[in-house]
Design a protein around this motif. Structure first.
Motif, PDB file in Angstrom:
ATOM      1  N   ALA A  25      -4.560  -9.964   8.091  1.00 37.76           N
ATOM      2  CA  ALA A  25      -5.224  -8.721   7.678  1.00 37.76           C
ATOM      3  C   ALA A  25      -4.548  -8.096   6.453  1.00 37.76           C
ATOM      4  O   ALA A  25      -5.025  -7.088   5.932  1.00 37.76           O
ATOM      5  N   GLY A  26      -3.437  -8.680   6.018  1.00 33.98           N
ATOM      6  CA  GLY A  26      -2.711  -8.139   4.876  1.00 33.98           C
ATOM      7  C   GLY A  26      -1.883  -6.908   5.202  1.00 33.98           C
ATOM      8  O   GLY A  26      -1.462  -6.188   4.303  1.00 33.98           O
ATOM      9  N   ASP A  27      -1.640  -6.668   6.480  1.00 32.85           N
ATOM     10  CA  ASP A  27      -0.872  -5.503   6.923  1.00 32.85           C
ATOM     11  C   ASP A  27       0.605  -5.892   7.039  1.00 32.85           C
ATOM     12  O   ASP A  27       1.133  -6.085   8.128  1.00 32.85           O
ATOM     13  N   LEU A  79       0.892 -17.438   4.344  1.00 28.85           N
ATOM     14  CA  LEU A  79       0.146 -16.254   3.919  1.00 28.85           C
ATOM     15  C   LEU A  79       1.000 -15.333   3.046  1.00 28.85           C
ATOM     16  O   LEU A  79       0.470 -14.638   2.171  1.00 28.85           O
ATOM     17  N   ALA A  80       2.298 -15.320   3.264  1.00 31.04           N
ATOM     18  CA  ALA A  80       3.193 -14.431   2.521  1.00 31.04           C
ATOM     19  C   ALA A  80       3.536 -14.974   1.135  1.00 31.04           C
ATOM     20  O   ALA A  80       3.919 -14.202   0.256  1.00 31.04           O
ATOM     21  N   GLU A  81       3.387 -16.264   0.920  1.00 27.73           N
ATOM     22  CA  GLU A  81       3.814 -16.861  -0.351  1.00 27.73           C
ATOM     23  C   GLU A  81       3.218 -16.182  -1.579  1.00 27.73           C
ATOM     24  O   GLU A  81       3.960 -15.862  -2.509  1.00 27.73           O
ATOM     25  N   PRO A  82       1.904 -15.956  -1.655  1.00 31.00           N
ATOM     26  CA  PRO A  82       1.370 -15.296  -2.855  1.00 31.00           C
ATOM     27  C   PRO A  82       1.955 -13.892  -3.053  1.00 31.00           C
ATOM     28  O   PRO A  82       2.283 -13.501  -4.174  1.00 31.00           O
ATOM     29  N   TRP A  83       2.102 -13.162  -1.963  1.00 29.89           N
ATOM     30  CA  TRP A  83       2.653 -11.816  -2.041  1.00 29.89           C
ATOM     31  C   TRP A  83       4.099 -11.869  -2.520  1.00 29.89           C
ATOM     32  O   TRP A  83       4.524 -11.070  -3.357  1.00 29.89           O
ATOM     33  N   ASP A  88       8.282 -11.377  -6.780  1.00 22.45           N
ATOM     34  CA  ASP A  88       9.253 -12.016  -7.674  1.00 22.45           C
ATOM     35  C   ASP A  88       8.895 -11.765  -9.128  1.00 22.45           C
ATOM     36  O   ASP A  88       9.763 -11.448  -9.948  1.00 22.45           O
ATOM     37  N   ASP A  89       7.604 -11.901  -9.466  1.00 25.42           N
ATOM     38  CA  ASP A  89       7.155 -11.663 -10.840  1.00 25.42           C
ATOM     39  C   ASP A  89       7.418 -10.224 -11.255  1.00 25.42           C
ATOM     40  O   ASP A  89       7.874  -9.956 -12.367  1.00 25.42           O
ATOM     41  N   MET A  90       7.137  -9.298 -10.343  1.00 22.98           N
ATOM     42  CA  MET A  90       7.334  -7.891 -10.645  1.00 22.98           C
ATOM     43  C   MET A  90       8.826  -7.596 -10.851  1.00 22.98           C
ATOM     44  O   MET A  90       9.206  -6.877 -11.778  1.00 22.98           O
ATOM     45  N   LEU A  98       0.080  -5.871  -7.791  1.00 19.37           N
ATOM     46  CA  LEU A  98       0.162  -6.421  -6.430  1.00 19.37           C
ATOM     47  C   LEU A  98      -1.168  -6.281  -5.739  1.00 19.37           C
ATOM     48  O   LEU A  98      -1.850  -5.286  -5.898  1.00 19.37           O
ATOM     49  N   HIS A  99      -1.522  -7.242  -4.914  1.00 17.92           N
ATOM     50  CA  HIS A  99      -2.791  -7.199  -4.180  1.00 17.92           C
ATOM     51  C   HIS A  99      -2.587  -6.491  -2.884  1.00 17.92           C
ATOM     52  O   HIS A  99      -1.685  -6.652  -2.201  1.00 17.92           O
TER      53      HIS A  99
END
Length: 99
Positions: A25-27, A79-83, A88-90, A98-99
């Motif tokens: 759910a992205g929570d 699921l956490a990898e993209p976040w 890391d980029d930020m 960020l999404h």
């Protein structure tokens, strides 16, 4: 069968399933809260397991539960990898939302 110890494993499994649902759910705040609950349960389990070895039947049940926990954990990490990459980029100073 030692149901008391297995109840700890089952509670950890439920928390990991709840973490996976929250991750889907992205929570991520809820994922972190549930991770804290898992740490507490694991600590309680370690204390309870010191003098209570599992019999063969309970050990098989524990193994099945641990496999499900590991599967949940792997999916949460996926699921956490993209976040985490966005973070890391930020942190590296790259401009990205960020999404």
């Amino acid at each position: 069968m030692d149901t008391r110890l297995l109840s700890y494993y089952e509670a950890i499994e439920q928390a990991s399933a709840d973490m996976l649902s929250a991750a889907k759910a992205g929570d991520w705040d809820q994922v972190v809260k549930l991770e804290g609950a898992c740490v507490l349960l694991i600590s309680q389990l370690k204390h309870a397991a010191r003098n209570s070895p599992l019999d063969a039947e309970a050990a098989k049940a524990k193994s099945r539960i641990m496999q499900r926990i590991l599967i949940n954990d792997a999916e949460i990490r996926h699921l956490a990898e993209p976040w985490l990459q966005d973070l890391d980029d930020m942190m590296a100073g790259k401009r990205q939302t960020l999404h």
